[in-house]
Design a protein around this motif. Structure first.
Motif, PDB file in Angstrom:
ATOM      1  N   ARG A   1       0.827  -1.206   0.000  1.00  0.00           N
ATOM      2  CA  ARG A   1       0.000   0.000   0.000  1.00  0.00           C
ATOM      3  C   ARG A   1       0.864   1.259   0.000  1.00  0.00           C
ATOM      4  NH1 ARG A   1      -3.069  -3.001   3.696  1.00  0.00           N
ATOM      5  NH2 ARG A   1      -2.145  -1.855   5.436  1.00  0.00           N
ATOM      6  N   ALA A   2       1.921   1.227   0.837  1.00  0.00           N
ATOM      7  CA  ALA A   2       2.804   2.392   0.906  1.00  0.00           C
ATOM      8  C   ALA A   2       3.477   2.642  -0.447  1.00  0.00           C
ATOM      9  CB  ALA A   2       3.851   2.185   1.989  1.00  0.00           C
ATOM     10  N   GLN A   3       3.887   1.566  -1.101  1.00  0.00           N
ATOM     11  CA  GLN A   3       4.547   1.698  -2.396  1.00  0.00           C
ATOM     12  C   GLN A   3       3.584   2.266  -3.434  1.00  0.00           C
ATOM     13  OE1 GLN A   3       6.225  -1.932  -3.860  1.00  0.00           O
ATOM     14  NE2 GLN A   3       6.888  -1.051  -5.785  1.00  0.00           N
ATOM     15  N   GLU A   4       2.335   1.785  -3.398  1.00  0.00           N
ATOM     16  CA  GLU A   4       1.348   2.282  -4.337  1.00  0.00           C
ATOM     17  C   GLU A   4       1.086   3.781  -4.134  1.00  0.00           C
ATOM     18  OE1 GLU A   4       1.153  -0.255  -6.813  1.00  0.00           O
ATOM     19  OE2 GLU A   4      -0.888   0.553  -6.871  1.00  0.00           O
ATOM     20  N   GLU A   5       1.001   4.181  -2.860  1.00  0.00           N
ATOM     21  CA  GLU A   5       0.772   5.595  -2.573  1.00  0.00           C
ATOM     22  C   GLU A   5       1.944   6.445  -3.042  1.00  0.00           C
ATOM     23  OE1 GLU A   5       0.037   5.814   1.571  1.00  0.00           O
ATOM     24  OE2 GLU A   5      -1.906   4.781   1.457  1.00  0.00           O
ATOM     25  N   GLN A   6       3.158   5.935  -2.815  1.00  0.00           N
ATOM     26  CA  GLN A   6       4.332   6.689  -3.231  1.00  0.00           C
ATOM     27  C   GLN A   6       4.382   6.825  -4.738  1.00  0.00           C
ATOM     28  OE1 GLN A   6       8.108   4.856  -2.362  1.00  0.00           O
ATOM     29  NE2 GLN A   6       9.131   6.826  -2.244  1.00  0.00           N
ATOM     30  N   GLU A   7       4.114   5.738  -5.435  1.00  0.00           N
ATOM     31  CA  GLU A   7       4.141   5.781  -6.900  1.00  0.00           C
ATOM     32  C   GLU A   7       3.074   6.725  -7.440  1.00  0.00           C
ATOM     33  OE1 GLU A   7       5.834   1.247  -7.653  1.00  0.00           O
ATOM     34  OE2 GLU A   7       3.743   1.733  -8.081  1.00  0.00           O
ATOM     35  N   MET A   8       1.926   6.745  -6.775  1.00  0.00           N
ATOM     36  CA  MET A   8       0.872   7.655  -7.209  1.00  0.00           C
ATOM     37  C   MET A   8       1.323   9.105  -7.085  1.00  0.00           C
ATOM     38  SD  MET A   8      -3.031   7.983  -5.778  1.00  0.00           S
ATOM     39  CE  MET A   8      -2.430   8.497  -4.158  1.00  0.00           C
ATOM     40  N   LEU A   9       1.999   9.404  -5.968  1.00  0.00           N
ATOM     41  CA  LEU A   9       2.485  10.765  -5.776  1.00  0.00           C
ATOM     42  C   LEU A   9       3.553  11.123  -6.805  1.00  0.00           C
ATOM     43  CD1 LEU A   9       2.735  10.902  -1.884  1.00  0.00           C
ATOM     44  CD2 LEU A   9       1.107  12.122  -3.328  1.00  0.00           C
TER      45      LEU A   9
ATOM     46  N   SER B   1       2.291  12.088 -10.133  1.00  0.00           N
ATOM     47  CA  SER B   1       1.548  13.345 -10.204  1.00  0.00           C
ATOM     48  C   SER B   1       2.398  14.422 -10.884  1.00  0.00           C
ATOM     49  CB  SER B   1       1.163  13.803  -8.792  1.00  0.00           C
ATOM     50  OG  SER B   1       0.685  15.125  -8.824  1.00  0.00           O
TER      51      SER B   1
ATOM     52  N   ARG C   1       3.045  17.489  -8.713  1.00  0.00           N
ATOM     53  CA  ARG C   1       4.043  17.322  -7.666  1.00  0.00           C
ATOM     54  C   ARG C   1       5.454  17.300  -8.256  1.00  0.00           C
ATOM     55  NH1 ARG C   1       4.878  15.766  -2.503  1.00  0.00           N
ATOM     56  NH2 ARG C   1       6.638  14.386  -2.085  1.00  0.00           N
TER      57      ARG C   1
END
Length: 444
Positions: free
Chosen positions: A132-140, A143, A146
């Protein structure tokens, strides 16, 4: 049971993988020590040490492994199967589901054979959380907005964001609108070109990254920008603006300490405050900060020359760059497992330590890196607890390779005492000589 045969590389590599639990098992006696476990495993009530490890492991599996995975797991975690697997390939990996707190969690269990072939490192990792953390980081990172405003190397804001911020301030000044008080801090890394030329750009990049962290940690409530190769600007507002003199002084103390001990980046800095009566644009404030930064750079270079000329107290104890990189690598791995605790790690060959920056700030220590830290930290210990602390220090320095668990009171930077519970361990080299002492300090 002790860990005097654990090689540095094995522990560092294992800790670096963000495990939720790690334990050390004697294959012959089945005795084990738990190094740590995360809150995820609190309900298991895992003992800090015990016997009959493989029996214990099977009992725990029956409690927490998902029923559909249990037969598969029990076949893999008997002693003969694990020892054979890791004897053949040095490690064993098992993926299954735990049921904890009514939730299903995918985990992986890794067993690693130590170099002496008599001990095993066992590790548990929550792979759902990591995914989950990796997915969130990749999403950011994906962006576009960003990416357009973040410096890739340091994670601070970049020159695009800086230009936008300046424009907003200039628009307010030109329109006659009231501008909230702000200050500009100009920062420049000393001797970056020399570092790039002598050691390569990878060392220069590391210096830039650490400088960015240093500046951002000090001015944590303000916008920090990397505006050039070795240049950063912080635009202070709010609480940071109110405490600007103290924060600038902290940055300069840290830089002087780093320069003295060659323990981190040396950042020249200058500050100027916006004056509505004097300044017609942002650049007026910036130029004063820039001029003051150059004066500070000259002072730092002068101090550096004097230090090199007069330096006697550190002769024979300077830690080599390779040892320091090794210390930093191990510290980074240990830091990922600390949770809310403070991390410390000492290279005992050179009595050179690295401590969590949060601990340094909370307790008013001189630097994140320190020689003879036991003498420095001793001054913070409550007098009634000092003997207990000194007994452990003496045992560590004598090379007793055991896991240490004590508690004592220590004085914070504001003068208040708090209870701390350190858990430390000694790692010995291949000759059985103490090489590293480290651990985690938990505030009570």
């Amino acid at each position: 049971m002790n860990i005097d045969q654990v090689a540095f590389g094995q522990v560092a590599t294992t800790l670096a993988k963000h495990f939720d639990s790690m334990y050390y098992v004697d294959i012959e006696s089945d005795g084990f020590i738990e190094f740590f476990h995360s809150k995820m495993l609190d309900e298991l009530n895992l003992p800090e040490q015990g016997t009959n490890f493989f029996t214990f492991l099977r009992e725990q599996a029956k409690r927490v492994v998902h029923p559909d995975d249990l037969d598969y797991v029990l076949k893999l975690i008997n002693k003969e199967a694990i020892v054979k697997k890791i004897t053949d390939s040095n490690s064993s990996l098992m993926v299954c589901r735990f049921v904890l707190g009514g939730k299903i969690i995918h985990i992986c269990h890794i067993s690693i054979m130590c170099e002496d072939h008599r001990h095993i490192l066992g590790c548990i990792k929550n792979i759902e959380a990591g995914y989950r953390a990796q997915e969130e980081q990749e999403m950011l990172l994906r962006s576009a907005e960003r990416l357009a405003r973040i410096d890739e190397l340091t994670g601070t804001r970049n020159k695009n964001a800086y230009t936008e911020h300046i424009q907003r301030i200039d628009d307010m000044i030109q329109s006659g609108e009231e501008v909230a008080p702000f200050a500009v801090v100009m920062c420049d890394i000393n001797d970056l070109k020399m570092l790039n030329d002598s050691r390569g750009h990878s060392f220069g990049d590391e210096a830039i990254q650490r400088s960015g962290r240093l500046i951002s940690n000090i001015f944590e409530n303000s916008s920090v920008y990397r505006v050039g190769g070795d240049e950063f600007v912080a635009i202070l507002s709010g609480d940071d603006y109110e405490q600007r003199e103290d924060l600038l002084n902290l940055l300069r103390i840290e830089s002087r300490t780093n320069g003295r001990w060659r323990s981190g980046p040396v950042v020249a800095s200058g500050m100027s405050v916006y004056s509505p009566e004097l300044d017609t644009c942002f650049n007026d404030v910036f130029e004063r900060a820039d001029a003051e930064m150059y004066e500070n750079k000259k002072e730092l270079k002068s101090e550096d020359t004097t230090e090199k000329t007069n330096k006697t107290e550190t002769i024979g104890q300077d830690i080599p760059d390779e040892r320091k990189r090794r210390l930093d690598s191990f510290f980074g791995a240990l830091y990922t497992t600390a949770g809310d605790g403070y991390v410390f790690l000492t290279d005992m060959k050179y009595n050179y330590s690295r401590w969590s920056l949060t601990l340094v700030n909370d307790f008013g220590l001189p630097s994140e890196y320190m020689y003879h830290v036991e003498k420095i930290w001793e001054k913070n210990i409550h007098p009634e607890d000092l003997n207990r602390y000194l007994e452990v220090v003496e045992a560590v320095l004598k090379g007793n390779s055991v896991l240490y668990s004590i508690s004592y009171r220590a004085r914070k930077a504001d003068g208040a005492y708090v209870f701390l519970k350190p858990r430390g361990f000694v790692i010995c080299d291949s000759n059985g000589e103490p090489e590293y002492f480290g651990g985690i300090i938990i505030p009570q």
